[in-house]
Design an enzyme around this catalytic site. Structure first.
Site, PDB file in Angstrom:
ATOM      1  N   GLU A  10       0.866  -1.186   0.000  1.00  0.00           N
ATOM      2  CA  GLU A  10       0.000   0.000   0.000  1.00  0.00           C
ATOM      3  C   GLU A  10       0.898   1.230   0.000  1.00  0.00           C
ATOM      4  OE1 GLU A  10      -2.049  -0.291   3.807  1.00  0.00           O
ATOM      5  OE2 GLU A  10      -1.616  -2.412   3.702  1.00  0.00           O
ATOM      6  N   TYR A  88      -7.926   4.771  -3.325  1.00  0.00           N
ATOM      7  CA  TYR A  88      -8.862   5.385  -2.392  1.00  0.00           C
ATOM      8  C   TYR A  88      -8.246   6.543  -1.630  1.00  0.00           C
ATOM      9  CZ  TYR A  88      -6.352   2.098   0.670  1.00  0.00           C
ATOM     10  OH  TYR A  88      -5.380   1.395   1.329  1.00  0.00           O
ATOM     11  N   ASP A  90      -7.176   8.004   1.859  1.00  0.00           N
ATOM     12  CA  ASP A  90      -6.832   7.580   3.207  1.00  0.00           C
ATOM     13  C   ASP A  90      -6.411   8.824   3.984  1.00  0.00           C
ATOM     14  OD1 ASP A  90      -6.226   5.104   4.957  1.00  0.00           O
ATOM     15  OD2 ASP A  90      -4.464   6.387   5.180  1.00  0.00           O
ATOM     16  N   GLU A  95      -4.245   6.877  -1.841  1.00  0.00           N
ATOM     17  CA  GLU A  95      -3.557   5.615  -1.522  1.00  0.00           C
ATOM     18  C   GLU A  95      -3.896   4.569  -2.565  1.00  0.00           C
ATOM     19  OE1 GLU A  95      -3.368   4.581   2.545  1.00  0.00           O
ATOM     20  OE2 GLU A  95      -2.917   2.465   2.189  1.00  0.00           O
ATOM     21  N   SER A  97      -3.465   0.412  -3.263  1.00  0.00           N
ATOM     22  CA  SER A  97      -3.089  -0.919  -2.782  1.00  0.00           C
ATOM     23  C   SER A  97      -3.008  -1.850  -3.974  1.00  0.00           C
ATOM     24  CB  SER A  97      -4.137  -1.469  -1.810  1.00  0.00           C
ATOM     25  OG  SER A  97      -4.161  -0.702  -0.637  1.00  0.00           O
ATOM     26  N   THR A  98      -1.885  -2.522  -4.115  1.00  0.00           N
ATOM     27  CA  THR A  98      -1.717  -3.421  -5.261  1.00  0.00           C
ATOM     28  C   THR A  98      -2.662  -4.612  -5.133  1.00  0.00           C
ATOM     29  OG1 THR A  98      -0.098  -4.857  -4.181  1.00  0.00           O
ATOM     30  CG2 THR A  98       0.762  -2.906  -5.349  1.00  0.00           C
ATOM     31  N   HIS A 152       3.203   0.519   3.266  1.00  0.00           N
ATOM     32  CA  HIS A 152       3.038  -0.720   4.022  1.00  0.00           C
ATOM     33  C   HIS A 152       3.142  -1.936   3.116  1.00  0.00           C
ATOM     34  CE1 HIS A 152       0.377   1.824   6.973  1.00  0.00           C
ATOM     35  NE2 HIS A 152       1.641   2.155   7.021  1.00  0.00           N
ATOM     36  N   ASN A 154       2.415  -6.115   2.926  1.00  0.00           N
ATOM     37  CA  ASN A 154       1.588  -7.142   3.555  1.00  0.00           C
ATOM     38  C   ASN A 154       2.022  -8.513   3.082  1.00  0.00           C
ATOM     39  OD1 ASN A 154      -0.536  -5.426   4.920  1.00  0.00           O
ATOM     40  ND2 ASN A 154      -0.582  -4.635   2.835  1.00  0.00           N
ATOM     41  N   ARG A 236      -2.009 -11.996   8.648  1.00  0.00           N
ATOM     42  CA  ARG A 236      -1.436 -10.987   7.756  1.00  0.00           C
ATOM     43  C   ARG A 236      -0.388 -10.204   8.541  1.00  0.00           C
ATOM     44  NH1 ARG A 236      -4.871  -5.629   6.690  1.00  0.00           N
ATOM     45  NH2 ARG A 236      -3.357  -4.295   5.652  1.00  0.00           N
TER      46      ARG A 236
END
Lengths: 495, 98
Positions: A10, A88, A90, A95, A97-98, A152, A154, A236
């Site tokens: 992210e 989106y 944030d 932001e 996110s892949t 970030h 994950n 996660r």
């Protein structure tokens, strides 16, 4: 045996307006998101419900009685993209996110695709702005004034991995890995020890060892654990300590080495553990040691250099890869990791094509020498900032890339493909392809669910608890053969 | 500390003649493999007119080529760098995220 690695990142982008005295980051972010692929109608709801329905690959589970998620103006703050990513607002940042990936190289493509998507959004958004107003975006993590925004990673881990083991064995790794994945920063922030230049953008902002927060009292190990998948099977690991990278090489090595270390932790393969005496202080100390050699204190009274610490993880990973049949990318990561550690030992400046913090250091010092600036000059901070500008004609990283001055991992053609095509080996494939083919009927989306509006009031939801379900091999024929979402659902559920 | 980095630039070609220490001797092969890949990648990826693509006849010439190269990049950066850096940097304030 460690579970197959399923990963994603992210990125929060820094945002600023030009010729825009009333600049508001939130409304400008909404404009960006709504400007992207706005010719494609009917953006989908983001499904915030937390139901965790079982997914049976033989007969997919469906939820016929489905309440509309309760959320504020969801159409404007979330966009699910054709490549399976989420885009989106944030807080006060855009932001991205892949989609879920299993191959490190793929994830480099999808993260880089995010930079392109933001750039396309910016160009489209500026069509409606007047008076020379512009939106500028930065893939970095600090405004040099004590405010940080995140990047970030994950990684899904086996739920059975003891969290204590993760804290023990992962902490020394992430404290020292910045020597190859730090993005470089002019100055110090957040009340930390002064320095003219440091390896990491983020190190100054970490204050505790383990915790749930991401915005205050940031922990080295974050305990947020929303697997967006079967909670019984997966944990996660939300890694918040990293810098956003411009360099594909540093990004690839960061993700690959981290994934290998986590696989070793899952398999309890690491032969001995190093416990840092003060991990939080060490993080900041390592960030300030551009030689990467200064010994750090271990709990048993001994010391070790950050490079030597990384060599220990590397040596274990080499044995690990020789012992188990690891993922295909394992050996390539091992080679690049060794290449980088060896050269850091010889002379960090010899990695001025590979590592962001070295590329930036060389750029800044050359520029300072030419123009006679010192570290306090606004121009130097400007260079630091503009290195992360995502405009491909103005961003300084891209100036270097264009001139062949940085090492690459993927091609522009592969990144372009990742802008609009989902990866084939995770559930992101089903998500992305349904948006391509049945967008009008996609009612809501989350990482682990897809709901369709089949006709008036009849909403059917597919639970996707397993990120490895819904792959190209599994569903491509069904999607191709279906002329409607109802047909697709009928095929997938075997009815 | 920083001066050391600036002054200790390793010259290409010397890197693998000496292995740093006994404990890393066993790494030679892997590092060598990685380096081979790296050099190959550079040859194919880098534009043909860069220093990396041309074998320099001696270190001095290579150093001068690198400097010219960098000078050209700095010229380009001067063209794209935001004007009024002081004001720009001052105005770049972000709200915390994450």
């Amino acid at each position: 045996m460690a579970i197959p690695k399923i990963l994603g990142t992210e990125t929060e982008y820094g945002i600023i307006g030009r010729n825009d005295p009333d600049f508001d980051p939130i409304s400008r972010t909404l404009l960006l998101i709504n400007s992207y692929q706005c010719e494609t109608p009917s953006p989908s709801l983001w499904d915030y419900t937390q139901e965790s329905l079982r997914f049976d690959p033989q007969a997919m589970s469906f939820d016929d009685i489905y309440d509309v998620p309760d959320q504020l103006d969801p159409l404007s703050i979330n966009k699910v993209l054709l490549n399976g990513a989420r885009y989106y607002l944030d807080h006060a940042h855009p932001e991205y996110s892949t989609p879920e990936c299993t191959a490190i190289r793929d994830l480099v493509c999808y993260e880089k695709a995010g930079d392109r998507i933001l750039e396309y959004s910016r160009i489209a958004a500026e069509q409606v702005l007047t008076g020379g107003q512009q939106i500028l975006l930065y893939k970095n993590n600090s405004d040099h004034k004590g405010n940080s925004y995140g990047y970030h990673e994950n990684y899904l881990l086996d739920r059975n991995t003891p969290f204590r083991l993760i804290v023990e064995q992962f902490t020394p790794f992430i404290v020292s890995r910045q020597i190859f994945c730090g993005a470089g920063k002019v100055g110090a922030e957040n009340g930390t020890a002064p320095t003219v230049y440091q390896i990491s953008q983020r190190a100054d902002f970490f204050e505790t060892e383990v915790g749930l927060d991401t915005m205050v009292k940031r922990p080295l190990i974050n305990t947020r654990d929303e697997p967006h998948a079967s909670r019984e099977k997966y944990r996660r690991l939300h890694v918040i300590i990293g810098d956003a990278n411009m360099s594909e090489y540093a990004l690839y090595l960061k993700l690959g080495a981290t994934a290998l270390v986590l696989a070793m932790i899952e398999d309890e393969f690491l032969p001995r553990t190093f416990t840092l005496r003060d991990p939080v202080a060490t993080l900041k100390g390592v960030s300030r040691d551009l030689t990467c050699r200064k010994p750090v204190q271990l709990d048993d009274g001994s010391t070790i250099s950050p490079i030597a610490l990384q060599w220990e993880y590397w040596a274990a990973a080499e044995r690990y890869c020789a012992t188990f049949s690891v993922e295909p990318w394992g050996l390539d990561v091992l080679q690049k990791w060794a290449y980088v550690l060896y050269h850091l030992e010889q002379d960090p400046l010899s990695l001025a094509r590979e590592l962001d913090w070295v590329i930036k250091w060389r750029l800044l010092t050359s520029y300072m020498n030419r123009h006679g600036y010192d570290w306090d000059s606004a121009q130097v901070t400007m260079l630091d900032l503009q290195y992360h500008d995502i405009r491909r004609d103005k961003g300084l990283y891209y100036v270097l890339e264009r001139s062949g001055k940085v090492e690459r991992i993927v091609t522009d053609a592969e990144i372009d493909l990742a802008v609009d095509e989902p990866p084939g080996d995770t559930r992101a494939y089903l998500r992305g392809m349904c948006l391509k083919k049945f967008r009008q009927q996609v009612f809501s989306v989350n990482w682990d669910s897809l709901a369709f509006n089949l006709d008036e009031g009849n909403i059917r939801r597919i639970a996707l608890d397993d990120p490895l379900q819904g792959t190209k091999a599994q569903v491509a024929n069904a999607i191709e053969g279906a002329t409607s979402a109802a047909e697709l659902l009928a095929t997938l559920s075997g009815t | 500390m920083m001066i050391n980095i600036r002054n200790s630039r390793t010259r290409s070609g010397e890197m693998f003649e000496a292995i740093a220490s006994e404990e890393h001797r066993s790494l030679t092969m892997v590092v060598g493999m990685a380096t081979g890949d790296q050099k190959q990648a550079r040859r194919s990826d880098a534009p043909q007119d860069t220093a990396e693509a041309r074998p320099a006849s001696n270190i001095k010439e290579r150093g001068e080529t690198l400097k010219e190269d960098l000078d050209r990049i700095i010229d380009e950066i001067d063209e794209v760098l935001e004007e009024n850096a002081e004001e720009f940097v001052k105005n770049y304030v972000q709200r915390g995220g994450e």
